[in-house]
Design a protein around this motif. Structure first.
Motif, PDB file in Angstrom:
ATOM      1  N   ILE A 166       0.847  -1.196   0.120  1.00 44.17           N
ATOM      2  CA  ILE A 166      -0.003  -0.018  -0.188  1.00 44.17           C
ATOM      3  C   ILE A 166       0.991   1.187   0.098  1.00 44.17           C
ATOM      4  N   GLY A 167       0.783   1.909  -0.911  1.00 45.57           N
ATOM      5  CA  GLY A 167       1.364   3.246  -1.079  1.00 45.57           C
ATOM      6  C   GLY A 167       0.774   4.463   0.007  1.00 45.57           C
ATOM      7  N   GLU A 168       1.722   5.077   0.110  1.00 45.76           N
ATOM      8  CA  GLU A 168       1.578   6.199   1.264  1.00 45.76           C
ATOM      9  C   GLU A 168       0.170   7.472   0.738  1.00 45.76           C
ATOM     10  N   ARG A 169       0.067   7.201  -0.385  1.00 49.50           N
ATOM     11  CA  ARG A 169      -1.223   8.100  -1.099  1.00 49.50           C
ATOM     12  C   ARG A 169      -0.793   9.707  -1.071  1.00 49.50           C
ATOM     13  N   GLY A 170       0.379   9.860  -0.986  1.00 49.48           N
ATOM     14  CA  GLY A 170       0.897  11.237  -1.412  1.00 49.48           C
ATOM     15  C   GLY A 170       0.876  11.872   0.042  1.00 49.48           C
ATOM     16  N   ASP A 171       0.664  11.008   1.173  1.00 51.67           N
ATOM     17  CA  ASP A 171       0.570  11.850   2.428  1.00 51.67           C
ATOM     18  C   ASP A 171       1.801  11.337   3.106  1.00 51.67           C
ATOM     19  N   ARG A 172       3.094  11.993   3.055  1.00 50.40           N
ATOM     20  CA  ARG A 172       4.250  11.531   3.357  1.00 50.40           C
ATOM     21  C   ARG A 172       4.535  11.279   4.805  1.00 50.40           C
ATOM     22  N   PRO A 173       4.015  12.118   6.063  1.00 48.99           N
ATOM     23  CA  PRO A 173       4.354  11.460   7.218  1.00 48.99           C
ATOM     24  C   PRO A 173       3.483  10.182   7.525  1.00 48.99           C
ATOM     25  N   SER A 174       2.232   9.894   6.950  1.00 52.37           N
ATOM     26  CA  SER A 174       1.555   8.903   7.401  1.00 52.37           C
ATOM     27  C   SER A 174       2.334   7.456   7.158  1.00 52.37           C
ATOM     28  N   ALA A 175       3.317   7.484   6.354  1.00 52.27           N
ATOM     29  CA  ALA A 175       4.025   6.247   6.101  1.00 52.27           C
ATOM     30  C   ALA A 175       4.685   5.811   7.543  1.00 52.27           C
ATOM     31  N   GLN A 176       4.747   6.584   8.515  1.00 50.97           N
ATOM     32  CA  GLN A 176       5.383   6.567   9.826  1.00 50.97           C
ATOM     33  C   GLN A 176       4.525   6.491  10.999  1.00 50.97           C
ATOM     34  N   ASP A 177       3.370   6.351  10.538  1.00 54.76           N
ATOM     35  CA  ASP A 177       2.102   6.385  11.561  1.00 54.76           C
ATOM     36  C   ASP A 177       1.481   4.942  11.305  1.00 54.76           C
ATOM     37  N   LEU A 178       1.794   4.053  12.510  1.00 50.89           N
ATOM     38  CA  LEU A 178       1.250   2.714  12.555  1.00 50.89           C
ATOM     39  C   LEU A 178      -0.385   2.802  12.653  1.00 50.89           C
ATOM     40  N   GLY A 179      -0.856   3.717  13.066  1.00 47.92           N
ATOM     41  CA  GLY A 179      -2.183   4.005  13.139  1.00 47.92           C
ATOM     42  C   GLY A 179      -3.075   4.097  11.614  1.00 47.92           C
ATOM     43  N   GLN A 180      -2.282   4.044  10.717  1.00 48.46           N
ATOM     44  CA  GLN A 180      -2.866   4.199   9.342  1.00 48.46           C
ATOM     45  C   GLN A 180      -2.017   3.037   8.465  1.00 48.46           C
ATOM     46  N   HIS A 181      -2.955   2.586   7.305  1.00 51.37           N
ATOM     47  CA  HIS A 181      -2.306   1.739   6.455  1.00 51.37           C
ATOM     48  C   HIS A 181      -1.276   2.234   5.316  1.00 51.37           C
ATOM     49  N   LYS A 182      -1.508   3.436   5.335  1.00 53.20           N
ATOM     50  CA  LYS A 182      -0.605   4.092   4.159  1.00 53.20           C
ATOM     51  C   LYS A 182       0.674   3.684   4.298  1.00 53.20           C
ATOM     52  N   GLY A 183       1.323   3.695   3.271  1.00 52.33           N
ATOM     53  CA  GLY A 183       2.939   3.323   3.194  1.00 52.33           C
ATOM     54  C   GLY A 183       3.471   2.154   4.022  1.00 52.33           C
ATOM     55  N   SER A 184       2.541   1.043   3.699  1.00 52.87           N
ATOM     56  CA  SER A 184       2.860  -0.130   4.503  1.00 52.87           C
ATOM     57  C   SER A 184       2.891  -1.238   3.543  1.00 52.87           C
ATOM     58  N   VAL A 185       3.392  -2.332   4.098  1.00 54.91           N
ATOM     59  CA  VAL A 185       3.094  -3.757   3.487  1.00 54.91           C
ATOM     60  C   VAL A 185       2.285  -4.339   4.445  1.00 54.91           C
ATOM     61  N   ILE A 186       1.154  -5.109   4.136  1.00 58.03           N
ATOM     62  CA  ILE A 186       0.224  -5.479   5.188  1.00 58.03           C
ATOM     63  C   ILE A 186       0.308  -7.365   4.857  1.00 58.03           C
ATOM     64  N   ARG A 187       0.127  -7.903   6.066  1.00 59.41           N
ATOM     65  CA  ARG A 187      -0.186  -9.301   5.970  1.00 59.41           C
ATOM     66  C   ARG A 187      -1.382  -9.912   6.415  1.00 59.41           C
ATOM     67  N   LEU A 188      -2.209 -10.831   5.551  1.00 56.90           N
ATOM     68  CA  LEU A 188      -3.512 -11.263   5.901  1.00 56.90           C
ATOM     69  C   LEU A 188      -3.571 -12.588   5.999  1.00 56.90           C
ATOM     70  N   ASN A 189      -4.340 -13.192   6.680  1.00 55.44           N
ATOM     71  CA  ASN A 189      -4.741 -14.688   6.126  1.00 55.44           C
ATOM     72  C   ASN A 189      -5.413 -14.850   5.128  1.00 55.44           C
ATOM     73  N   ARG A 190      -5.855 -15.842   4.442  1.00 52.80           N
ATOM     74  CA  ARG A 190      -6.437 -15.969   3.167  1.00 52.80           C
ATOM     75  C   ARG A 190      -7.816 -15.489   3.248  1.00 52.80           C
ATOM     76  N   ASP A 191      -8.506 -15.448   4.349  1.00 57.41           N
ATOM     77  CA  ASP A 191      -9.793 -15.031   4.296  1.00 57.41           C
ATOM     78  C   ASP A 191      -9.812 -13.556   4.654  1.00 57.41           C
ATOM     79  N   GLY A 192      -8.583 -13.018   4.980  1.00 61.84           N
ATOM     80  CA  GLY A 192      -8.840 -11.520   5.123  1.00 61.84           C
ATOM     81  C   GLY A 192      -8.561 -11.021   6.540  1.00 61.84           C
ATOM     82  N   SER A 193      -8.626 -11.945   7.216  1.00 59.25           N
ATOM     83  CA  SER A 193      -8.440 -11.876   8.792  1.00 59.25           C
ATOM     84  C   SER A 193      -6.922 -11.631   9.206  1.00 59.25           C
ATOM     85  N   VAL A 194      -6.709 -11.083  10.272  1.00 60.37           N
ATOM     86  CA  VAL A 194      -5.404 -11.007  10.765  1.00 60.37           C
ATOM     87  C   VAL A 194      -4.444 -12.034  11.380  1.00 60.37           C
TER      88      VAL A 194
END
Length: 369
Positions: free
Chosen positions: A169-197
């Motif tokens: 997931i890109g930071e959507r042009g909101d640069r500081p958000s890539a350092q904010d763990l409260g947002q998904h922006k600027g991250s790689v996420i990891r999911l179970n196959r059904d979308g659960s965590v």
């Protein structure tokens, strides 16, 4: 559902019918002469390609179409979700899991309307036996809302060795958000196959953090792949210089926008420099930028000399970059008239290197001459 014929070049392994004129040799390389064959044309902003077992393939167009190509024809697949085709957003990656022969599941990433903005989402459906529709499509993840503008959706999907799903997931042009763990922006996420965590994600127990996050501090990762040891890699766009290749590891901060090897488009410096304690250095970076998109780590099937090498497309300089990680990521640039704005690169079941050109609106494969 709409079915149309397209210009296809014969390929027995994918049950495609030879309709095109045999191409001439296109380019030389460090491993000898190569031939580039056009497989399908008349594609509008193609974004991703994925292969189906037993023949056939899927191609996404950013505007919202999913094409099934097999047996000398292509089918406009029904049942695809509505997408927000805004700026760089739209229908983006497609991933066929290893158990497709049994599950028939196909995963799609896309930009989804979220009130006044848009966000990256992931969904899954079952491809019908005739390849004409996705049945029972359901969304299994969407990033937390709050992003606006049409930039930096990331959106590559990788099936991990243990069956978990990684999504960039890109930071959507909101640069500081890539350092904010409260947002998904600027991250790689990891999911179970059904979308659960997954319970072992690194920030599951951290108050206020998004539990899907696996790594953060990314700008806009538009290439992601497993290497031959099953390790996850991404490459991501810098600004003016500073495109990066990173090996993605659990809980790691990759630094954007605090550290970077590039500059802002204005020429101003970015953040605090090129390194800082607690932030990981890239394995490789490009300066000037090549705007990389699509990534594959090659098996060596047709070119043993290239086993384990990385192949990435360039969106601004019209070539495919080959990087040798065993030689300090030394680069070879493969350029031809066909390699205009390469959006995706993949290894086919035939061992050929396949790529999508936005400039030419076409799907190609590279084979030895």
């Amino acid at each position: 559902m709409k079915t149309v014929c397209t210009s296809l070049l014969g390929l027995a392994g994918l049950a495609l019918v030879a309709l095109a004129t045999p191409p001439a040799r296109a380019l030389d390389s460090s491993t000898g002469p190569l031939r580039i064959e056009r497989v399908a044309g008349e594609l509008i902003e193609p974004w991703a390609v994925a292969f189906l077992p037993g023949g056939g393939l899927l191609v996404t167009e950013r505007g919202g179409r999913l094409w099934h190509i097999a047996g000398g024809k292509r089918t406009d697949v029904a049942g695809v979700p509505s997408v927000a085709a805004v700026g760089q957003g739209g229908l983006l990656d497609v991933m066929v899991p290893r158990d497709f022969a049994e599950s028939r599941e196909v995963f799609l990433s896309y930009a989804k309307a979220q009130g006044r903005g848009e966000g990256t989402a992931l969904g899954v459906g079952r491809l019908s036996a005739d390849g004409a529709r996705l049945e029972g499509f359901r969304e299994i993840f969407e990033m937390a809302p709050g992003a606006r503008g049409g930039r930096h959706f990331g959106s590559r999907i990788v099936e991990g060795p243990d069956g978990h799903l990684f999504v960039t997931i890109g930071e959507r042009g909101d640069r500081p958000s890539a350092q904010d763990l409260g947002q998904h922006k600027g991250s790689v996420i990891r999911l179970n196959r059904d979308g659960s965590v997954p319970a072992d994600n690194p920030f599951v127990a951290l108050a206020g953090a998004q539990p899907e996050i696996w790594s953060y501090g990314h700008r806009n990762p538009q290439g992601a792949a497993l290497d031959l040891r099953g390790r996850l890699w991404v490459h991501e766009h810098g600004a003016r210089g500073g495109d990066e290749v990173n090996r993605v590891e659990k809980g790691v901060n990759y630094g954007w926008p605090v550290i970077s090897y590039g500059r802002h488009y204005s020429g101003a410096t970015i953040g605090e420099g090129t390194e800082k304690a607690g932030m990981t250095q890239p394995a490789h970076y490009w300066d000037p930028s090549i705007a990389p998109s699509g990534l594959v780590v090659y098996s060596g099937a047709l070119w043993p000399e290239w086993r384990g090498d990385f192949f990435a497309g360039s969106l601004n300089s019209d070539f495919i970059s080959r990087l040798d990680p065993d030689a300090g990521f030394a680069e070879e640039r493969l350029a031809a008239p066909q390699t205009g704005r390469v959006r995706d690169v993949a290894e086919g079941p035939d061992g050929a290197i396949w790529f999508l050109s936005v400039t030419n609106g076409a799907l190609y494969r590279i084979v030895p001459d």
